[in-house]
Design a protein around this motif. Structure first.
Motif, PDB file in Angstrom:
ATOM      1  N   PRO A 340      57.888  37.539  68.123  1.00  0.00           N
ATOM      2  CA  PRO A 340      58.360  36.311  68.790  1.00  0.00           C
ATOM      3  C   PRO A 340      57.259  35.548  69.522  1.00  0.00           C
ATOM      4  CG  PRO A 340      59.894  38.111  69.183  1.00  0.00           C
ATOM      5  CD  PRO A 340      58.699  38.707  68.502  1.00  0.00           C
ATOM      6  N   LYS A 341      56.310  36.256  70.131  1.00  0.00           N
ATOM      7  CA  LYS A 341      55.266  35.591  70.903  1.00  0.00           C
ATOM      8  C   LYS A 341      54.340  34.750  70.038  1.00  0.00           C
ATOM      9  CE  LYS A 341      55.181  38.979  74.674  1.00  0.00           C
ATOM     10  NZ  LYS A 341      54.354  39.990  75.397  1.00  0.00           N
ATOM     11  N   LEU A 342      54.311  35.027  68.737  1.00  0.00           N
ATOM     12  CA  LEU A 342      53.455  34.276  67.834  1.00  0.00           C
ATOM     13  C   LEU A 342      54.114  32.992  67.343  1.00  0.00           C
ATOM     14  CD1 LEU A 342      51.891  37.159  65.693  1.00  0.00           C
ATOM     15  CD2 LEU A 342      50.936  35.994  67.700  1.00  0.00           C
ATOM     16  N   ARG A 343      55.396  32.837  67.616  1.00  0.00           N
ATOM     17  CA  ARG A 343      56.087  31.620  67.217  1.00  0.00           C
ATOM     18  C   ARG A 343      55.735  30.485  68.185  1.00  0.00           C
ATOM     19  NH1 ARG A 343      61.725  34.912  67.141  1.00  0.00           N
ATOM     20  NH2 ARG A 343      61.091  36.442  65.549  1.00  0.00           N
ATOM     21  N   PRO A 344      55.593  29.273  67.698  1.00  0.00           N
ATOM     22  CA  PRO A 344      55.333  28.147  68.609  1.00  0.00           C
ATOM     23  C   PRO A 344      56.586  27.839  69.425  1.00  0.00           C
ATOM     24  CG  PRO A 344      55.767  27.344  66.388  1.00  0.00           C
ATOM     25  CD  PRO A 344      55.712  28.852  66.288  1.00  0.00           C
ATOM     26  N   ASN A 345      56.401  27.181  70.574  1.00  0.00           N
ATOM     27  CA  ASN A 345      57.593  26.705  71.272  1.00  0.00           C
ATOM     28  C   ASN A 345      58.040  25.401  70.612  1.00  0.00           C
ATOM     29  OD1 ASN A 345      56.134  24.491  72.425  1.00  0.00           O
ATOM     30  ND2 ASN A 345      55.450  25.808  74.103  1.00  0.00           N
ATOM     31  N   MET A 346      59.215  24.935  70.968  1.00  0.00           N
ATOM     32  CA  MET A 346      59.775  23.781  70.272  1.00  0.00           C
ATOM     33  C   MET A 346      59.027  22.485  70.583  1.00  0.00           C
ATOM     34  SD  MET A 346      61.909  24.863  68.113  1.00  0.00           S
ATOM     35  CE  MET A 346      62.229  23.204  67.522  1.00  0.00           C
ATOM     36  N   ASN A 347      58.372  22.401  71.731  1.00  0.00           N
ATOM     37  CA  ASN A 347      57.556  21.217  71.997  1.00  0.00           C
ATOM     38  C   ASN A 347      56.405  21.131  70.998  1.00  0.00           C
ATOM     39  OD1 ASN A 347      58.981  20.158  74.195  1.00  0.00           O
ATOM     40  ND2 ASN A 347      57.942  21.517  75.644  1.00  0.00           N
TER      41      ASN A 347
END
Length: 411
Positions: A340-347
């Motif tokens: 999960p930490k490797l996923r970008p945030n939605m911004n």
């Protein structure tokens, strides 16, 4: 009411497979601007507080019965596990019932009350949509709680759901162009980014094509907040909850542990973006066994210039550049990271999609790198017959609007 009220809640079944959805309205400006609003920074908790604090009209059952012409079968816009959605009309100013074809068009979700689960999700919709206002969230106008009747009144979304446009094969739903797919992806991403913002701190938990509704200009709005949850507070890293949502879209760590974070929504966004690129459903048991899970099948193709075109939707193959396809595929791949930490945030996702819109395909639909695309044309044409059969899921089901609340995760 016919088949609309024959479906029953399966409370024991924690996951469901993608249900019906349809709905839509006007798009707006940037997230968090003047067009975004939260009425209260702290969400109320009791039923009384939720109903009293919402910025919604409380309708009488008789008003909605009149507005929908007594819930006539030919007014049905769609149906789901919790009941039907009906088309209706109300006066734009007084919000009272109006003659068919006059005033404001609405969609009325009528719950088939079969248990506590349905009521809780009905209440969750009011809790969130009664306080959250954003151009990329569907507008909830009001509700009705009278005796055993529980209804929700939404703005009408004339283009229906993204699911219908991607997967239905009939004359009403034409395949979305590349440019429209990217426009819808950006709008949906803005809606999720707003929910995840410090202003809202909401985890959507059921992001999928059937819950993305389109207005007359194909502006995207998120609908169905029955499964939404407040995000973690203080020093907490996640929310612990029963696993609910939809197979194929739910993040693997959430399914394994019940630990819910905003990055769980990001994974679901990656699945939807992949569906938009490929024209294939997230889960499809009609496909060969190794292709039934779209994510598992497509991942190896997403970073290769040589392979990417083999998974792209053949219906839009001349509408984008190879560079744009690779950028969109890589964004989907990042969102689908197992960690999960490797996923970008939605911004970050919004920013990437904005850049992609600026540099994607041209407005005439002709690719800039047409020679690269054409080099793959023969192999794609050879696969077309099989692809059509595997994708052709338009089985004549009722055109669907927002599900009358979402059931637990089931197959």
């Amino acid at each position: 009411m016919g088949s609309c009220f024959s479906a029953r809640i399966k409370a024991e079944s924690p996951l469901h497979n993608g249900a019906n959805s349809r709905y839509g309205s006007k798009n707006g400006e940037e997230m968090g601007g003047s067009s975004s609003r939260i009425s209260s920074m702290s969400m109320p908790r009791t039923e009384g507080e939720i109903l009293q604090s919402s910025n919604l009209k409380s309708f009488n059952f008789s008003e909605l019965r009149t507005a929908t012409r007594n819930f006539r079968p030919d007014s049905v816009l769609g149906e789901g596990g919790f009941g039907c959605v009906f088309k209706g009309w109300i006066d734009e100013n007084s919000l009272t019932a109006a003659k068919p074809g006059t005033g404001l068009v609405i969609a009325v979700k009528r719950l088939n009350q079969e248990g506590f689960q349905g009521h809780q999700e009905w209440l969750a919709e009011i809790n969130y949509l009664g306080q959250l206002l954003h151009p990329n969230l569907v507008k909830l106008i009001g509700y009705c709680l009278e005796d055993d009747h529980r209804l929700l009144v939404y703005e009408f979304m004339p283009k229906g759901s993204l699911e219908n446009h991607l997967f239905r094969r009939n004359s009403y739903f034409q395949p979305l162009s590349w440019n429209l797919r990217m426009k819808v992806a950006l709008g949906a991403a803005k809606g999720l980014a707003f929910l995840h913002s410090n202003e809202a701190k909401v985890i959507y938990r059921d992001f999928k094509t059937s819950n993305i509704l389109l207005d007359s200009n194909y502006n995207a709005k998120l609908s169905d907040f029955g499964l939404a949850k407040d995000g973690p507070t203080g020093d907490k890293s996640h929310v612990s909850t029963r696993v609910m949502g939809t197979y194929g879209y739910a993040a693997p760590e959430y399914m394994a542990t019940g630990h819910l974070t905003a990055r769980s929504d990001v994974y679901s966004f990656g699945v939807v973006l992949l569906e938009m690129l490929t024209g294939k459903r997230a889960m499809d048991k009609n496909r060969p066994s190794r292709e039934q899970s779209l994510v598992d099948w497509a991942k190896p193709y997403l970073t290769s210039k040589r392979k990417i075109l083999h998974v792209m939707d053949s219906r839009i193959e001349s509408q984008y550049t190879l560079d744009a396809a690779l950028k969109a595929a890589y964004l989907a791949l990042q969102c689908l990271s197992i960690e999960p930490k490797l996923r970008p945030n939605m911004n970050a996702v919004v920013k990437a999609l904005e850049q992609l819109q600026d540099s994607g395909g041209d407005h005439k639909g002709a690719p800039r790198n047409s020679s690269v695309l054409n080099s793959h044309q023969h192999s794609r044409n050879a696969r077309k017959h099989h692809t059509k059969n595997a994708n052709d899921l338009g089985n004549g089901n009722t055109i669907s609007y927002p599900r009358p609340a979402a059931s637990p995760l089931s197959t």
